[in-house]
Scaffold this motif. Sequence first.
Motif, mmCIF file in Angstrom:
data_model
loop_
_atom_site.group_PDB
_atom_site.id
_atom_site.type_symbol
_atom_site.label_atom_id
_atom_site.label_comp_id
_atom_site.label_asym_id
_atom_site.label_seq_id
_atom_site.Cartn_x
_atom_site.Cartn_y
_atom_site.Cartn_z
ATOM 1 N N ASP A 18 1.010 13.754 -31.161
ATOM 2 C CA ASP A 18 0.155 13.757 -32.344
ATOM 3 C C ASP A 18 -1.233 13.207 -32.028
ATOM 4 O O ASP A 18 -2.249 13.761 -32.453
ATOM 5 C CB ASP A 18 0.798 12.952 -33.477
ATOM 6 C CG ASP A 18 2.049 13.613 -34.023
ATOM 7 O OD1 ASP A 18 2.163 14.855 -33.901
ATOM 8 O OD2 ASP A 18 2.916 12.906 -34.564
ATOM 9 N N GLU A 19 -1.278 12.105 -31.288
ATOM 10 C CA GLU A 19 -2.562 11.503 -30.933
ATOM 11 C C GLU A 19 -3.356 12.422 -30.018
ATOM 12 O O GLU A 19 -4.574 12.600 -30.194
ATOM 13 C CB GLU A 19 -2.344 10.148 -30.252
ATOM 14 C CG GLU A 19 -3.616 9.478 -29.747
ATOM 15 C CD GLU A 19 -4.590 9.101 -30.849
ATOM 16 O OE1 GLU A 19 -5.773 8.860 -30.532
ATOM 17 O OE2 GLU A 19 -4.173 9.047 -32.030
ATOM 18 N N ALA A 20 -2.684 13.023 -29.053
ATOM 19 C CA ALA A 20 -3.359 13.947 -28.139
ATOM 20 C C ALA A 20 -3.944 15.123 -28.913
ATOM 21 O O ALA A 20 -5.083 15.553 -28.665
ATOM 22 C CB ALA A 20 -2.380 14.443 -27.078
ATOM 23 N N PHE A 72 2.484 20.968 -24.469
ATOM 24 C CA PHE A 72 2.707 21.101 -25.909
ATOM 25 C C PHE A 72 1.387 21.243 -26.651
ATOM 26 O O PHE A 72 1.237 22.114 -27.530
ATOM 27 C CB PHE A 72 3.462 19.881 -26.435
ATOM 28 C CG PHE A 72 3.518 19.817 -27.936
ATOM 29 C CD1 PHE A 72 4.482 20.520 -28.644
ATOM 30 C CD2 PHE A 72 2.593 19.065 -28.651
ATOM 31 C CE1 PHE A 72 4.523 20.481 -30.030
ATOM 32 C CE2 PHE A 72 2.622 19.008 -30.037
ATOM 33 C CZ PHE A 72 3.587 19.717 -30.732
ATOM 34 N N VAL A 73 0.421 20.404 -26.311
ATOM 35 C CA VAL A 73 -0.867 20.430 -27.001
ATOM 36 C C VAL A 73 -1.589 21.764 -26.749
ATOM 37 O O VAL A 73 -2.196 22.329 -27.663
ATOM 38 C CB VAL A 73 -1.734 19.240 -26.562
ATOM 39 C CG1 VAL A 73 -3.140 19.361 -27.129
ATOM 40 C CG2 VAL A 73 -1.102 17.929 -27.017
ATOM 41 N N ARG A 76 -0.066 24.369 -28.922
ATOM 42 C CA ARG A 76 -0.523 24.215 -30.302
ATOM 43 C C ARG A 76 -1.953 24.717 -30.455
ATOM 44 O O ARG A 76 -2.282 25.380 -31.445
ATOM 45 C CB ARG A 76 -0.423 22.747 -30.719
ATOM 46 C CG ARG A 76 -0.714 22.519 -32.194
ATOM 47 C CD ARG A 76 -0.351 21.106 -32.626
ATOM 48 N NE ARG A 76 -0.668 20.896 -34.029
ATOM 49 C CZ ARG A 76 -0.475 19.751 -34.684
ATOM 50 N NH1 ARG A 76 0.060 18.720 -34.036
ATOM 51 N NH2 ARG A 76 -0.788 19.638 -35.956
ATOM 52 N N TYR A 77 -2.790 24.417 -29.476
ATOM 53 C CA TYR A 77 -4.170 24.898 -29.507
ATOM 54 C C TYR A 77 -4.192 26.432 -29.477
ATOM 55 O O TYR A 77 -4.934 27.074 -30.224
ATOM 56 C CB TYR A 77 -4.939 24.339 -28.314
ATOM 57 C CG TYR A 77 -6.420 24.644 -28.338
ATOM 58 C CD1 TYR A 77 -7.314 23.742 -28.901
ATOM 59 C CD2 TYR A 77 -6.920 25.824 -27.801
ATOM 60 C CE1 TYR A 77 -8.678 24.023 -28.934
ATOM 61 C CE2 TYR A 77 -8.270 26.110 -27.822
ATOM 62 C CZ TYR A 77 -9.142 25.202 -28.399
ATOM 63 O OH TYR A 77 -10.495 25.490 -28.436
ATOM 64 N N ARG A 78 -3.377 26.987 -28.614
ATOM 65 C CA ARG A 78 -3.296 28.446 -28.481
ATOM 66 C C ARG A 78 -2.900 29.085 -29.803
ATOM 67 O O ARG A 78 -3.455 30.104 -30.207
ATOM 68 C CB ARG A 78 -2.277 28.781 -27.399
ATOM 69 C CG ARG A 78 -2.154 30.247 -27.053
ATOM 70 C CD ARG A 78 -1.091 30.408 -25.974
ATOM 71 N NE ARG A 78 -1.063 31.746 -25.414
ATOM 72 C CZ ARG A 78 -0.205 32.133 -24.470
ATOM 73 N NH1 ARG A 78 0.665 31.259 -23.982
ATOM 74 N NH2 ARG A 78 -0.225 33.369 -24.018
ATOM 75 N N HIS A 79 -1.955 28.470 -30.497
ATOM 76 C CA HIS A 79 -1.459 29.025 -31.755
ATOM 77 C C HIS A 79 -2.436 28.807 -32.903
ATOM 78 O O HIS A 79 -2.669 29.715 -33.712
ATOM 79 C CB HIS A 79 -0.112 28.390 -32.100
ATOM 80 C CG HIS A 79 0.434 28.816 -33.427
ATOM 81 N ND1 HIS A 79 0.982 30.061 -33.633
ATOM 82 C CD2 HIS A 79 0.499 28.164 -34.626
ATOM 83 C CE1 HIS A 79 1.362 30.164 -34.894
ATOM 84 N NE2 HIS A 79 1.083 29.035 -35.506
#
Length: 219
Positions: A18-20, A72-73, A76-79
């Motif tokens: 979450d922080e990342a 993971f980050v 999420r960025y990709r999506h």
Amino acid sequence: MEQYAKQLTDALLSGDQDEAWEIIYGQHKHSANTLEIFEKLITKSMQRVGELWQNDEISVADEHLATTTCDFVLSRYRHQVSREVHPKIGRKAMFFCLENEQHFLGLKMAAIIFEEKGWETKLLGPNVPLEKGKESAEEWQPDVIGLSFTMINHAEKLSFYVKELESLTHSPAVFVGGRLLKYYDFTSHCSSKTTLLKELIDIEQWIPTLPFGEELNAR
């Protein structure tokens, strides 16, 4: 952005997804583009993680946690960010690492950059045997194939990958990336048709030069 890179390093090492994400998405909301986020934040942070591991300041478990958190980050960025209304141009790019190569985050960022240019992408990931990569390329027929390797003892293996992929009947453009390209010259391991790209900005600048139509040069 240096202070945010340090904060991101701490978040990755602690496995705080979450922080990342808040650090990365915060920069996106403040108008940082994808290339800036990838080069000045994510790449810098993961380079720092690598340095800490090499200096025995963190364990291999810490390094793996940072890598999976970063993965993971990036997903999420990709999506959430990189697929925001980018018209498709009808071109395809495939990415994978040489056999026994495990570091795939650079290729994942490269794939996202291609997607922002309207390309359809397929990321096969780490540790892909040549025959499997070639089989996938024959089936999917990508216009571009991106390879990555990070271990100097795999340089000879690179020659076989390049030769076989460039011999495909649909003649894809092949590029090679990876951190070693900043320190060593691998032109002797590739044909003159292979493009060696040291950094993500090189990929960004290379895409419009591909001979696939005027629609690429307009981007």
